[in-house]
Structure formats: structure tokens, C-alpha cells
Design an enzyme around this catalytic site. Structure first.
Site, short mmCIF file in Angstrom:
data_model
loop_
_atom_site.label_atom_id
_atom_site.label_comp_id
_atom_site.label_asym_id
_atom_site.label_seq_id
_atom_site.Cartn_x
_atom_site.Cartn_y
_atom_site.Cartn_z
CD GLU A 154 -62.80 -0.93 39.34
OE1 GLU A 154 -63.37 -2.01 40.15
OE2 GLU A 154 -63.52 -0.14 38.81
CE LYS A 155 -55.18 -9.05 43.42
NZ LYS A 155 -53.99 -8.57 43.40
CG ASP A 156 -52.92 -4.37 41.43
OD1 ASP A 156 -52.11 -4.99 42.22
OD2 ASP A 156 -53.29 -5.16 40.14
CG HIS A 167 -52.95 -11.16 33.92
ND1 HIS A 167 -52.48 -12.22 34.65
CD2 HIS A 167 -52.21 -9.89 34.53
CE1 HIS A 167 -51.69 -11.90 35.64
NE2 HIS A 167 -51.63 -10.55 35.38
NE ARG A 226 -47.70 -10.03 44.72
CZ ARG A 226 -46.51 -9.47 45.10
NH1 ARG A 226 -45.80 -10.37 46.11
NH2 ARG A 226 -45.98 -8.53 44.55
CG LEU A 244 -50.14 -13.92 31.53
CD1 LEU A 244 -50.45 -13.82 29.98
CD2 LEU A 244 -50.21 -12.67 32.08
N GLY A 251 -46.60 -11.23 33.90
CA GLY A 251 -46.66 -12.56 33.55
C GLY A 251 -47.39 -13.38 34.55
P1 AMP Z 1 -49.79 -7.78 37.24
O1 AMP Z 1 -49.23 -8.99 36.36
O2 AMP Z 1 -49.93 -8.35 38.78
O3 AMP Z 1 -48.88 -6.65 37.21
O4 AMP Z 1 -51.25 -7.20 36.76
C1 AMP Z 1 -51.40 -6.86 35.44
C2 AMP Z 1 -52.41 -6.16 35.33
O5 AMP Z 1 -53.59 -7.17 35.53
C3 AMP Z 1 -52.82 -5.00 36.38
O6 AMP Z 1 -53.70 -3.95 35.72
C4 AMP Z 1 -53.56 -5.61 37.19
O7 AMP Z 1 -54.42 -4.73 38.17
C5 AMP Z 1 -54.49 -6.62 36.45
N1 AMP Z 1 -55.03 -7.53 37.33
C6 AMP Z 1 -54.33 -8.47 38.13
N2 AMP Z 1 -55.21 -9.36 38.75
C7 AMP Z 1 -56.34 -9.06 38.28
C8 AMP Z 1 -57.76 -9.47 38.67
N3 AMP Z 1 -57.90 -10.59 39.52
N4 AMP Z 1 -58.74 -8.93 38.09
C9 AMP Z 1 -58.64 -8.02 37.23
N5 AMP Z 1 -57.38 -7.36 36.81
C10 AMP Z 1 -56.34 -7.95 37.50
#
Ligand code: AMP
Length: 279
Positions: free
Chosen positions: A148-150, A37, A187, A33, A31
Site C-alpha cells: 500500500e506504500k505505492d 519487501h 530510496r 530489499l 531490489g
Molecule cells: P519496489 O522495490 O520499491 O518497487 O517495491 C516492491 C514492492 O514492495 C511494491 O509492491 C511496494 O509497494 C512494496 N513496498 C515497498 N516499500 C514498502 C513498505 N514500506 N511497506 C510495504 N510494502 C512496501
């Protein structure tokens, strides 16, 4: 957009849709977003018939209670953003619903589950693997989209799919950035305007590595960047590793695909990023 909170109901719905011959694409999120995302949702919209987004702040992947408690919650805005992207299905289970039993938390990740995030966030990837394992059991998606961020997380998910023989195709998506180069992240919602400007230094340092590859050695580069970060951040690591095994490299000849990885705190907010040094 159809909204589900029950595993049984979403599972039955998706089964009925795949029985009609539709392909499904899953975008798991926690979330708050942002465009990062939404890029995953957009890519899924192009590639499959039915896009499912989950919003679930997975307690199992947080090793610090404070981090979990401070995680941003913006469900109303998130729903609006998903509607605008024409996301087909939103899944927002409670933890009791998703984990009726204690999930398996032991995985033999090997080298990809050792350094960086694994070292600094004990049990983080066990929690990630547990939640994705559960989601894949419930949703059985044709494709699943991760950023790819993670990058280390993406490697863990690819490992999980192989280990558990899931039929899901894992799709890695490029990191979406602000104009400053700062990677978009939930974050960031906790950073002041000043901090957002400072946070862009992370990308500048990653780029510095790319610009100086291969004229400066990997150890020298990462040590230099770690020191640079120390003036404004509390860095946890700055590492240059090979994409294939995520082990730190000592010389360029060890790595086919070197990538720089960083984690640093700014005003108490933990930021991570990475950049391929070759392309
Ligand atoms: P999160 O909500 O942080 O768990 O992220 C959910 C998905 O979105 C994960 O696969 C992340 O790697 C992807 N994500 C988060 N930030 C980015 C970004 N800046 N660019 C691309 N994908 C992202």
C-alpha cells in the site's frame, strides 16, 4: 532458492510446479530489499506453496535518467535476505530478456492514472503496467503481492488485472514503517542519519490529517501540510483523495474512504507515502 534469469526457463519450471497442484505467489521488486519487501514475502509464504520474488530495475518506469542511474543496487545482500526468508524462487532477468520486443505502453487507466504520481512522473504507470503485464504473462502467478506504500500503483495493478483478464489475485499489504513512522523504502538507503530523522515528518503530517479528520476540511488540511513540508523538503504534492478513484476531494461528504497522499524530495531523494484517514 532457485535463481532464474531466463523467461523461458522460469516459465517452464512454474508450469511444472502448478501442474503438480502447487499455488504460486509473486512479489515483484526493484531490489535494495528492506523489511517492507520482506513483509510481502512473509505474507506470500503463509498463503501459497511457492514464492517467487523478482528483482528488476525497470527502466520503463523511470522518467528521469538520473533517478534510474542512482537507484541502489544490492543484489548480494538481497539474495541473502531472500534466502533467510526461505523465498523459493528468485527471478532476475535483464531488460533484453524481459523485453525481447517493444512492450505495449498505452493504457486507458482513467482517473486513477491522472493525478499524483501520474502527473509528476509522466509515463511512470505506463512503465509499471508494461512490466507487470510482462511478468504476469511469463509467471502466471496464483497471487501477486503489492504494498500500500505505492497506493496508486496498487490501484493501477488491480485495473490491469481486470483489463487483461489475468487470473492472478492481487493482494495489497500494509505499509511497513520504522519506529519513527517513516515508511521503509529502498530510496532511504540514500539518506543520511539526519535526513532519516527529518523524513519522519512526512508521517507526522499524514497523522496530523488523520487526527484532524473530519474537524478540518480536506483542502485546508492538505494546504497546511504542503506548507509545513516546504520548510525542510521540496514537496511535489500533498493531496487528500478518495481511495475509490484517487481524485482529490474538496469536502468530506464526497469521500467514503479518504486517504492522504504525499510526495516530497529530501536531499534530492524522492519520498512518497500515504495514510488512510479513517482506520
Ligand atoms: P519496489 O522495490 O520499491 O518497487 O517495491 C516492491 C514492492 O514492495 C511494491 O509492491 C511496494 O509497494 C512494496 N513496498 C515497498 N516499500 C514498502 C513498505 N514500506 N511497506 C510495504 N510494502 C512496501
Amino acid at each position: 532458492m532457485r535463481i532464474f534469469t531466463s523467461c523461458k526457463e522460469i516459465s517452464a519450471y512454474l508450469e511444472s510446479q502448478t501442474a503438480l497442484g502447487l499455488s504460486t505467489g509473486f512479489v515483484p521488486t526493484m531490489g535494495a530489499l528492506h523489511n517492507g519487501h520482506l513483509a510481502l514475502i512473509k505474507q506470500a509464504k503463509q498463503e501459497v506453496d511457492l514464492v517467487i520474488c523478482s528483482i528488476f530495475v525497470n527502466p520503463l518506469q523511470f522518467n528521469r535518467k538520473e533517478d534510474l542511474d542512482n537507484y541502489p543496487n544490492r543484489l548480494v545482500q538481497d539474495r541473502e535476505m531472500l534466502e533467510l526468508e526461505e523465498c523459493d524462487v528468485l527471478f532476475t532477468p535483464t531488460k533484453e530478456e524481459l523485453y525481447p520486443e517493444e512492450p505495449e505502453m498505452k493504457f486507458a487507466f482513467g482517473s486513477i492514472g491522472m493525478g499524483m504520481e501520474a502527473e509528476h512522473r509522466p509515463n511512470h504507470f505506463e512503465g509499471v503496467a508494461a512490466v507487470i503485464n510482462r511478468f504476469f504473462e511469463v509467471l502466471n502467478p496464483t497471487k501477486a503481492y503489492f504494498g500500500e506504500k505505492d497506493y496508486q500503483q496498487l490501484a493501477i495493478i488491480r485495473w490491469l488485472v481486470e483489463e487483461k483478464n489475468f487470473n492472478t489475485l492481487v493482494v495489497g499489504c500494509k505499509t511497513v514503517r520504522y519506529e519513527s513512522g517513516l515508511a521503509m523504502s529502498s530510496r532511504n538507503y540514500r539518506l543520511s542519519q539526519n535526513d532519516l530523522e527529518t523524513a519522519a515528518d512526512i508521517y507526522s503530517l499524514l497523522n496530523y490529517c488523520k487526527e484532524n479528520y473530519p474537524s478540518i476540511g480536506p483542502k485546508e488540511l492538505s494546504e497546511h501540510c504542503f506548507k509545513e513540508l516546504q520548510s525542510k523538503f521540496e514537496p511535489e504534492y500533498f493531496i487528500i483523495a478518495d481511495e475509490s478513484n484517487l481524485s482529490p476531494i474538496e469536502s468530506w461528504s464526497e469521500a467514503k474512504s479518504p486517504r492522504a497522499f504525499v510526495a516530497a524530495y529530501l536531499s534530492g531523494v524522492r519520498l512518497i507515502d500515504n495514510l488512510s484517514l479513517k482506520h
